[in-house]
Write an enzyme that holds these catalytic residues in place. Sequence first.
Site, PDB file in Angstrom:
ATOM      1  N   GLU A   1      19.283  41.286  43.696  1.00  0.00           N
ATOM      2  CA  GLU A   1      20.480  42.133  43.752  1.00  0.00           C
ATOM      3  C   GLU A   1      21.745  41.344  43.443  1.00  0.00           C
ATOM      4  O   GLU A   1      22.654  41.853  42.781  1.00  0.00           O
ATOM      5  CB  GLU A   1      20.577  42.802  45.119  1.00  0.00           C
ATOM      6  CG  GLU A   1      19.611  43.950  45.314  1.00  0.00           C
ATOM      7  CD  GLU A   1      19.817  45.071  44.311  1.00  0.00           C
ATOM      8  OE1 GLU A   1      20.882  45.711  44.354  1.00  0.00           O
ATOM      9  OE2 GLU A   1      18.927  45.294  43.470  1.00  0.00           O
TER      10      GLU A   1
ATOM     11  N   TYR B   1      29.135  34.330  35.575  1.00  0.00           N
ATOM     12  CA  TYR B   1      29.756  34.534  36.887  1.00  0.00           C
ATOM     13  C   TYR B   1      29.171  33.557  37.905  1.00  0.00           C
ATOM     14  O   TYR B   1      28.542  33.930  38.893  1.00  0.00           O
ATOM     15  CB  TYR B   1      29.559  35.976  37.369  1.00  0.00           C
ATOM     16  CG  TYR B   1      30.169  37.018  36.462  1.00  0.00           C
ATOM     17  CD1 TYR B   1      31.533  37.312  36.542  1.00  0.00           C
ATOM     18  CD2 TYR B   1      29.397  37.701  35.526  1.00  0.00           C
ATOM     19  CE1 TYR B   1      32.103  38.278  35.717  1.00  0.00           C
ATOM     20  CE2 TYR B   1      29.963  38.656  34.696  1.00  0.00           C
ATOM     21  CZ  TYR B   1      31.314  38.939  34.800  1.00  0.00           C
ATOM     22  OH  TYR B   1      31.881  39.888  33.974  1.00  0.00           O
TER      23      TYR B   1
END
Length: 295
Positions: A55, A100
């Site tokens: 996730e 990221y």
Amino acid sequence: MIVARDSFLALSADEKRSEHGLRLFVQTIKEYYARHRRPFIWREQPTPYHVFVSEVMLQQTQTYRVEPKFKEFMRAFQSFEVLAAAPLVRVLAAWQGLGYNRRGKFLKESAERIMAEYGGVLPDNPVDLVQLPGIGPATASSIAAFAYNKPTVFIETNIRSVYLHFFFQDKRDVHDKELLPLIAQTLDREHAREWYYALMDYGVMLKQQISNPSRQSKHHVTQSRFEGSDRQIRGIIIKLLTTTHLHVDEQLLIDEVCFHPTLHTPPARVQRILEGLVDEGMVMRDERSRVFIPG
């Protein structure tokens, strides 16, 4: 599946929200999923650790990029315990390719918190999960649903696309608060995990076959260009430091980034971005003005 879908789409707006309409909607999604379910490791083996890592990786990154990196990451860090004990530089090196990089740092910090505060057991309550670094309300709810089959109500880009397509075909600037009651009404509370997988798979199909329904959303944002962005420069800095595993002279690092083959950028800009990484704790500076990723 086509019969149920066409029957649903032929209904009026009010009929779509009736008991009959919602039943047709659920039938459409489940029939599609039965035929076209996408297999992923974190689905076939939905352990709390697998779910949590996947996730975090899937935030802002497509599944085709996540799947091979997830396998590599699992080989390097098999559990919350192993991840918590690993040097940050190793974690960020394994994270390369996902973008990221801050998410990799948050993931390690979350593992540390889970070991220290929960005895290595991932919490099953979104209220607790949202306290972990980098975990927002939607991600906390999705983790609870996928790791523990909790009937939480949340929205993400593919789920949003499905409800926009079926219930808001002729409307623009739809706010998520209009979607959430429908998500709650149609949630399979006994099989929340599989229901959300089904919605996501249907959403992926919609984006491949028709114009992205998410453009109808008030929350739709077009991702900014990556080439030449601050995000690209941050990634280059992290990659250089994870490759060397050493303390690097700050000025040499700035010069190398400025003349990187993929960009030519002023030193002042690189300095500003580097300072941001230092402020975040992604990068540290020693007494000799050398920079490094903490190990």
